[in-house]
Scaffold this active site. Structure first.
Site, PDB file in Angstrom:
ATOM      1  N   SER A 151     -40.508  10.946  22.489  1.00 47.66           N
ATOM      2  CA  SER A 151     -39.198  10.781  21.866  1.00 47.66           C
ATOM      3  C   SER A 151     -39.358  10.622  20.347  1.00 47.66           C
ATOM      4  CB  SER A 151     -38.477   9.606  22.526  1.00 47.66           C
ATOM      5  OG  SER A 151     -37.088   9.707  22.326  1.00 47.66           O
ATOM      6  N   ASP A 163     -34.594  17.004  30.662  1.00 42.78           N
ATOM      7  CA  ASP A 163     -34.387  16.082  29.548  1.00 42.78           C
ATOM      8  C   ASP A 163     -33.083  16.441  28.829  1.00 42.78           C
ATOM      9  OD1 ASP A 163     -34.507  14.356  27.397  1.00 42.78           O
ATOM     10  OD2 ASP A 163     -36.663  14.605  27.121  1.00 42.78           O
ATOM     11  N   HIS A 212     -36.584  12.046  30.546  1.00 41.17           N
ATOM     12  CA  HIS A 212     -37.231  11.610  29.311  1.00 41.17           C
ATOM     13  C   HIS A 212     -38.371  10.669  29.719  1.00 41.17           C
ATOM     14  CE1 HIS A 212     -36.797  11.648  24.989  1.00 41.17           C
ATOM     15  NE2 HIS A 212     -36.776  10.334  24.913  1.00 41.17           N
TER      16      HIS A 212
END
Lengths: 804, 804
Positions: free
Chosen positions: B376, B495, B526
């Protein structure tokens, strides 16, 4: 957010000075500092570990605000006195609370009161002694993240600084609790095989039981340590798939029992056989174990104690991997599996270094004092061991333990499953825990014996009748009581797996014994409690074990409340009581009382559902439960009697065991009755499964076990109702759970049913619901039989123990 | 269950002998054993650790079955040869598979094939060399619990036995991967403050950035180690509540943009300012840090490498606790925050022991080679750092990284949220990560500067227009590329937070560069991937970093597949491909093609919902999504156009970026279009959030970090459909994302929209759905405006890249 503390021990100033000296906040140097401001600065600098450079520490102290204008370093270098306000402004920051977010610098004390944090009894300006007292109390105050500040500091390496300093006390007691001064990097892991006074597999040799020991390295230098012992049949692995395959079908009709006149003597378990092979002779002795081990899952409460000078011993018992014997699901053989380990730890039984060579090894490092821990089956074995009075067992901490296996798998003559485990029974649990099956060669040797034993479990448990018999009588832990251990009982008020009757009956039975017992009732279902923000459970256990196993006079029996209950209607709220279920006033009310509304005007109901609806409910029991309890119209309207009280004019607490007396009949020659008490009222109720507030936030010691911080929090959406207790009965067992009574179709009988004990607050404005039905999708067998039940509400009544 | 391995390096027999000697399975003693049966016995005895007594080890070998009749000890003491069958019977048990449950002793090889376990290429009877080769391969085979057998052994203490043996190689390479031979009990934890070439808070001094280092104790004896570096803005804490409070309201109308003729030059980010304060002069130098630290959350992949001779460095960058500056959410200042640390690790920048004394400290223990990890925002910073070509950064492992912030918070001129974070924007993320706010005194100093900066973020991001501008151009990581690092990209095909366009565009951009890149697409949303049963991700990363940072010639570039994709339609299935999105055939189909059924015969739809339904959907977007996509009648029938294809006659894979060209109009002078592609067909689809198969089962080294074993498993109940890609557009941005076009009510225009890239298998019998709608409850702003959209299906078409 509310932080509650129940394990703080009131301490005199002199004792505080001694203890702060022991943990090195007061030293030869700081003892000479007369000025409270300067002493405060020294405390703060020490807080950031002396092994770090002074500049680093000054910087860190400078990051704290003492007043809206001055940081803590400026404050302690410029002011002439320490105010209570400045002390707690800094204190709250040390505890992890954020300025602006959690409190403001102009009123720290108001925030502390709101959070239920303890405030030292000191004036607005602190002299040297006040400062010392307040600092001591602060170190024993819980942080925002579920630990006392001193435990947080230990996690940061505070005690680790003194690792090479032999003059530090080990164990070290601070406010009655043993401190994390043991180096967990140096723990010793070893295995022994204890010879139990059992020949459970009838091979002519006493059973050897594997025990895994973790102990502080300091024991190798002569330190004797107490033992936290967990008897866990799950620990060596479980046969999940095989157990699933054994799970019983529950979509079966209820069948009629031939009426009988059995008395208790007819169902009493026979005495245990006394013939036993001789112990093995030792071919040598040693102090050095030869086998080691590595764990995957461990219990964080046990790990916490490893850093605090306790050894941890785990043993799985007969029939588990690397041990002899077969599983028996709850009999004396499993109890003796646990007590044998305790006897070895106490010096009363022999163990060997391996399963072959007969080289004896003693628990020479043990101080002989043992406390048991663990939840569910583990807690059950703690209770079972305690009931034997085995020497060395000073206490058992029983979390959600079974006290009578019949009550775990049966209820009033009915097969009633533990919540979430429809179709489970003693044979399934036996198979699940028979981890010898995982060693292929070992299994080959025991397979025939095991399959024979499995058959005995299946026939003995007698799912067909559901009645109490000698099989179950041999699994009633409350029958033979010879207890010496003090007991700490913990149970979830939403535990539908091991239900509340277990802890209620155990506690009431123990009242007759000359021991100390304490009770904690929380809002979880089947949960451990040692990592919650709102209660200092770990500290309570530390205080308890430091008292029971290290024999420290810390007033544990006095400080720890007798009964501590978490409120169901207010988050993070814990209240102390003197007792459970005795201080209430019993209110008896007719079910025809006009304060009750019969929602569907039913006085009789059919149990049978349309096929497709029945099938749907069996795989969607949540939906079934919703339809059964909802006050709106639903597909269950004709299949139950739903009585709802007037809105309550004030809060009431149902404290203990409610009872209901139903006068009614079945249209068949078989029948079962279920009754639930329901809390009606829109509310954001607590989740019975805890939520993780901060993953890996709890450091149980320096570079050691981390744990998630958890809490039971209110749901985000309000719910309309919640069942808070229930009861089930086979109508043929209206006398007791072993005698089968006659049951004539359409003839009226009286059924006296006791609910699961509870401690439940019904809020003002809420309504009490009584829902009477038959098949319970979650618990009973599900025959979908064409049976109509009729209840004479006027001849039926409920008794509710109410605490105002 | 399927175990897939992609990181096994084919190895010659001679090399195998060398490596087995290095890890001590072949020793002076075992080298002399010519008989393969005896050598097999020695291998097995060594498997149970030589520090344990021989009796214990014999017992453990005796617990394994070699044939249906003989246990492994009996076998190796009675047989004259080792059969392949017996070898793998024993091998499977060592790998954790259970006889009876997982395989039967008469056909281990069939089970291995089914599980996709590698089998050594040896004949039915093994000679000594075969045995050695097969043992080597077995040690490099994955267990039932997600680790190679040698890693499992390391967790049991295999390498720990040699802790005091200096002749063991450190680092030690086995099958191209660095082994867990470093003592994690002795790790050194220290803090330095790196002086970045930034003055982001304009205080006239270069910004000091805190970096936390964990390194093996062996570095103190001269070992130079590579560094796994994670740039994590979250690491020093997050301001969750403050960020929540800043979250933008999204129930707002779409407003008209004044048409313009902007070109890219108009929205290009200005060059970065070049004025910079001088570096601080060092007032001294030292090799000894003075500050230490303790972590709560750590990334288990980093911890895994700590046991394998890598240091781990974590730094949070400007604006985080104990560092200077303010957060900028994605600009060059944050990139430089990361590259400064790498420069220090490479010897190109100075750091100090604390924030005050200016005593310089170098990374004297570093070998200068750095690899970045993290997911991320962390992965985003890895990409950003790699794009600078900073010396020392050899590779970045980018898990779910952003490559262009505009694509994270906007799409085609619209405000489009990251999935699950409606209302988030650069200012919210800035506030979330500005952890200096958590140090009360530090925050007091920077508060005004920060509030000013926060205003700049809010105005620069321009939620009102949603258009690309110079603010966003400064946050486009694909603009200035000067890359030297090899790249390992990992992204979840589900995602919806960091969407697939990020990795797709990054990968395509990198194709122009002279680096090696690899791609792994999994079925998660994620998620981290380093603890799954079905794929040897951790081993892939080990092979990769051993190659890139330890410069071991292990064929990593050749062995690791270029593109590895987890199948969406079959559990635990991974396939290698040469490329993504280039080998497909593009099929262009008119939306009026009669293979599509227009389910509600809509060619136009109104976006506006009844008030109560709108309100219900905004808080129950799952329900909205269900009603939008279901093929049954629903309350969304009139609010979308739903086209469904004929059932597919064979499986197809949508490989890459599908596109749609819509000819249509809006009834207002504003409008937005959303299109989703939906996989219709009843199936038990994989959960995008992994399930825990076995908690704490993975031991990354001896008495070190444990991790849960996870997997994306099929749901228990079948679902009828699943959206697999989508696209959104502001109708005024049909030219590009910065130019606002004229939009006349009821006038037709063409809207060319690209979907999120994907790799999606549609099974034979399933149907492809195209759902055209406007407001997206999960992603767009939600004005509930009275607008009617009309689409000319005959003038509209879709292009699908199909891989057969």
């Amino acid at each position: 957010m509310k932080i509650n503390q129940f394990a703080y021990v009131p301490t005199t100033h002199d004792q505080i000075v001694t203890e702060l000296t022991d943990i090195r906040f007061l030293t030869a140097r700081t003892s000479k500092i007369a000025d409270p401001v300067m002493l405060f600065r020294q405390f703060l600098l020490k807080f950031y570990l002396e092994k770090q450079g002074l500049s680093t520490r000054v910087q860190k102290v400078s990051n704290l605000m003492a007043t809206p204008e001055l940081n803590a370093y400026e404050y302690t270098t410029s002011q002439e006195s320490v105010t209570k306000l400045a002390f707690y402004n800094v204190g709250l920051q040390l505890l992890g609370f954020e300025v602006g977010l959690d409190f403001t610098l102009d009123e720290p004390l108001a925030t502390m009161k709101k959070l239920k944090l303890p405030i030292a009894d000191v004036p607005t300006t602190l002299d040297r002694n006040h400062l010392i007292d307040a600092w001591y109390k602060l170190l024993n105050t819980r942080t925002k993240f579920g630990q006392t500040l001193i435990d947080f500091l230990a996690g940061q390496g505070y005690y680790h600084q003194f690792n090479d300093d032999d003059s530090l006390k080990r164990p070290l007691i601070f406010n009655g609790k043993s401190q994390a001064v043991f180096d967990t990097d140096k723990l010793i892991h070893e295995v022994v095989y204890v010879e139990a006074p059992l020949d459970n597999d009838h091979d002519g040799k006493r059973d050897l039981l594997k025990a895994e020991i973790t102990r502080p390295a300091e024991t190798n230098n002569g330190l004797k340590v107490p033992v936290v012992f967990t008897a866990s049949p799950y620990d060596q692995g479980t046969n999940d798939k095989q157990a699933d395959a054994l799970t019983h079908k529950v979509n079966k009709p209820l069948t009629r029992k031939v009426p009988n006149d059995l008395t208790y003597d007819d169902v009493k378990a026979p005495a245990a056989p006394t013939n036993l092979p001789n112990p093995r002779s030792a071919k040598g002795t040693t102090e050095v174990a030869e086998e080691t081990f590595v764990k995957t899952w461990t219990y964080s409460l046990n790990d916490y104690f490893l850093a605090r000078g306790f050894a941890v011993v785990i043993s799985s018992g007969v029939g588990t991997k690397d041990s002899d014997g077969v599983r028996t699901t709850g009999t004396r053989d499993e109890t003796i599996s646990a007590t044998s380990i305790i006897e070895w730890l106490h010096g009363d039984r022999q163990a060997f270094t391996n399963r072959h060579d007969q080289v004896a090894i003693s628990a020479w490092w043990s101080n002989g004092n043992v406390g048991m821990t663990g939840r569910s089956y583990l807690g059950t074995l703690s209770t079972a061991a305690a009931m034997t009075g085995v020497s060395g067992l000073k206490t058992a901490i029983v979390e959600a333990g079974i006290s009578n296996y019949y009550d775990y798998y049966r209820e009033n003559g009915l097969v009633v499953a533990p919540g979430g485990f429809q179709g489970e029974d003693t044979d399934v649990l036996g198979e699940l825990t028979f981890s010898r099956e995982q060693s292929a060669a070992d299994y080959l040797k025991i397979k025939d014996t095991w399959l024979e034993q499995l058959k005995k479990l299946t026939s003995g448990q007698d799912r067909k009748s559901g009645s109490y018999n000698s099989f179950w009588d041999a699994r009633n832990l409350l029958k033979d009581v010879n207890i010496k251990a003090d007991m700490l009982l913990i149970h979830g008020l939403n535990d539908w797996n091991v239900k509340l009757s277990h802890v209620y009956n155990l506690r009431n039975r123990l009242k007759k014994e000359a021991i100390t017992q304490k009770l904690i009732l929380h809002q979880g279902q089947h949960e451990y409690l040692n990592n919650f923000r709102s209660v200092d459970y770990t500290d309570i256990v530390n205080l308890w074990l430091t008292n029971k196993l290290l024999a420290v006079q810390n007033d544990a029996n006095k400080v720890i409340p007798d009964v501590l209950v978490q409120d169901n209607a207010a988050a993070e709220t814990w209240t102390t009581y003197k007792d459970w279920g005795t201080d209430a006033t019993v209110k008896k009310i007719s079910l025809a009382d006009d304060r009750f509304t019969d929602l569907n005007e039913n006085t009789s109901f059919t149990d049978q559902l349309p096929d497709d609806l029945f099938k749907h409910y069996t795989t969607n029991t949540d939906k079934w439960q919703h339809d059964l309890f909802t006050k709106d119209h639903s597909k269950m309207d004709k299949h139950c009697i739903k009585l709802v009280s007037e809105p309550l004019s004030q809060d009431i607490i149902v404290d203990g065991q409610a009872k209901i007396s139903l006068r009614g009949s079945t249209s068949a020659n078989v029948g079962l009755l279920s009754v639930a008490l329901v809390d009606y009222g829109k509310a954001k109720r607590l989740t019975a499964v805890p939520q993780v507030l901060a993953p890996q936030q709890i450091l149980t010691s320096y570079h050691w076990r981390k744990d998630d911080l958890k809490e039971f929090l209110p749901t985000k959406k309000a719910s309309a109702f919640k069942k808070f207790t229930d009861s089930h009965m086979n109508m043929q067992n209206r006398t007791n759970n072993y005698k089968a009574d006659e049951l004539q179709p359409n003839q009226r009988y009286t059924f006296d049913m006791a609910f699961q004990p509870t401690f439940w607050r019904l809020l003002a404005g809420h309504q009490l619901g009584i829902v009477i039905y038959a098949t319970d999708m979650d618990y009973t067998i599900r025959g979908n039989q064409d049976i109509t039940y009729t209840i004479d509400l006027g001849a039926s009544s409920i008794e509710i123990p109410v605490l105002k």
